[in-house]
Design a protein around this motif. Structure first.
Motif, mmCIF file in Angstrom:
data_model
loop_
_atom_site.group_PDB
_atom_site.id
_atom_site.type_symbol
_atom_site.label_atom_id
_atom_site.label_comp_id
_atom_site.label_asym_id
_atom_site.label_seq_id
_atom_site.Cartn_x
_atom_site.Cartn_y
_atom_site.Cartn_z
ATOM 1 N N LEU A 71 -16.602 9.634 -4.373
ATOM 2 C CA LEU A 71 -15.172 9.483 -4.119
ATOM 3 C C LEU A 71 -14.591 8.805 -5.353
ATOM 4 N N VAL A 72 -13.489 9.334 -5.869
ATOM 5 C CA VAL A 72 -12.813 8.745 -7.024
ATOM 6 C C VAL A 72 -11.353 8.485 -6.674
ATOM 7 N N ALA A 73 -10.760 7.501 -7.334
ATOM 8 C CA ALA A 73 -9.346 7.181 -7.115
ATOM 9 C C ALA A 73 -8.882 6.252 -8.222
ATOM 10 N N LYS A 74 -7.583 5.995 -8.220
ATOM 11 C CA LYS A 74 -7.002 4.942 -9.053
ATOM 12 C C LYS A 74 -6.459 3.879 -8.110
ATOM 13 N N VAL A 75 -6.878 2.638 -8.329
ATOM 14 C CA VAL A 75 -6.431 1.502 -7.535
ATOM 15 C C VAL A 75 -5.511 0.681 -8.440
ATOM 16 N N ASP A 76 -4.210 0.727 -8.160
ATOM 17 C CA ASP A 76 -3.217 0.101 -9.031
ATOM 18 C C ASP A 76 -3.426 0.510 -10.488
ATOM 19 N N GLY A 77 -3.755 1.798 -10.700
ATOM 20 C CA GLY A 77 -3.910 2.351 -12.043
ATOM 21 C C GLY A 77 -5.300 2.206 -12.641
ATOM 22 N N THR A 78 -6.214 1.489 -11.989
ATOM 23 C CA THR A 78 -7.571 1.297 -12.492
ATOM 24 C C THR A 78 -8.514 2.300 -11.840
ATOM 25 N N ASN A 79 -9.333 2.963 -12.653
ATOM 26 C CA ASN A 79 -10.240 3.988 -12.146
ATOM 27 C C ASN A 79 -11.318 3.394 -11.244
ATOM 28 N N TYR A 80 -11.625 4.112 -10.178
ATOM 29 C CA TYR A 80 -12.668 3.750 -9.223
ATOM 30 C C TYR A 80 -13.545 4.982 -9.015
ATOM 31 N N GLU A 81 -14.864 4.790 -8.973
ATOM 32 C CA GLU A 81 -15.782 5.863 -8.600
ATOM 33 C C GLU A 81 -16.907 5.266 -7.781
ATOM 34 N N SER A 82 -17.160 5.874 -6.622
ATOM 35 C CA SER A 82 -18.229 5.389 -5.750
ATOM 36 C C SER A 82 -19.581 5.898 -6.242
ATOM 37 N N MET A 83 -20.629 5.307 -5.673
ATOM 38 C CA MET A 83 -21.988 5.768 -5.950
ATOM 39 C C MET A 83 -22.371 6.798 -4.891
ATOM 40 N N GLU A 84 -23.109 7.809 -5.288
ATOM 41 C CA GLU A 84 -23.504 8.856 -4.346
ATOM 42 C C GLU A 84 -24.354 8.292 -3.208
ATOM 43 N N ILE A 85 -25.218 7.344 -3.506
ATOM 44 C CA ILE A 85 -26.116 6.802 -2.493
ATOM 45 C C ILE A 85 -25.379 6.042 -1.387
ATOM 46 N N SER A 86 -24.178 5.554 -1.681
ATOM 47 C CA SER A 86 -23.438 4.769 -0.684
ATOM 48 C C SER A 86 -22.112 5.429 -0.300
#
Length: 180
Positions: A39-54
């Protein structure tokens, strides 16, 4: 000359048919750009990417219908969680607090891990919807036996803390699916 005009007309017609027949069904929006299992997103403009295992998507069957639960976290201790009540496959589901029953919920959390004293780690959570507002949505664009793909965006509020608002944009996911 007449033969050349007929050939040109045939080529233009074939090209027009080829280009217009490649339209996409937008019922659940585009699939976004998340790598497989994340899962990817921008949180207040900052990039976020989750780990596949979680990161996962689970469909549960209960007496009132199906629910979709998505959980995705990263190595920094930040996580997204979604619960969609009355889940019915491809489509768009809103985070609207003005609905009295079956409110879909999204949250974003940040955990500040105290490595010297893990018991004193601090987690803050921002939740949507809040204050009876419609604050965003999640769109499922594809569902198969093994995966769910979609996009999302929403605003969320730190209800139990400083009351700050976080803006979640450009969210997408491509997650493995299980059914319970």
């Amino acid at each position: 000359m007449r033969k050349l005009n007929q050939i040109m007309l045939l080529i233009m017609t074939a090209s027009l048919v080829a280009f217009t027949s490649c339209s996409k069904d937008d019922d659940g929006g585009s699939g976004g750009n998340a790598p497989s299992g994340t899962l990817v997103a921008k949180v207040d403009g900052t990039n976020y990417e989750s780990m596949e295992i979680s990161s996962s998507a689970t469909i549960t069957n209960n007496p009132s219908g199906q629910s979709l639960i998505i959980i995705a976290s990263n190595s920094d201790g930040n996580a997204f969680s979604f619960t969609i009540f009355g889940y019915d496959g491809v489509g768009t589901y809103s985070f609207d607090g003005s609905i009295n029953t079956g409110v879909n919920v999204a949250s974003y959390s940040e955990t500040d891990v105290n490595l010297n004293d893990p018991v004193n780690s601090v987690t803050e959570m921002w939740q949507a919807p809040y204050e009876n507002l419609s604050v965003g949505s999640i769109s499922i664009s594809e569902e198969t036996d093994t995966k769910i793909i979609g996009t999302f965006e929403f605003d969320c509020k730190n209800i139990g803390g400083d009351q700050s608002i976080k803006n979640i944009t450009d969210g997408s996911f491509n997650l493995g699916k299980q059914t319970l």
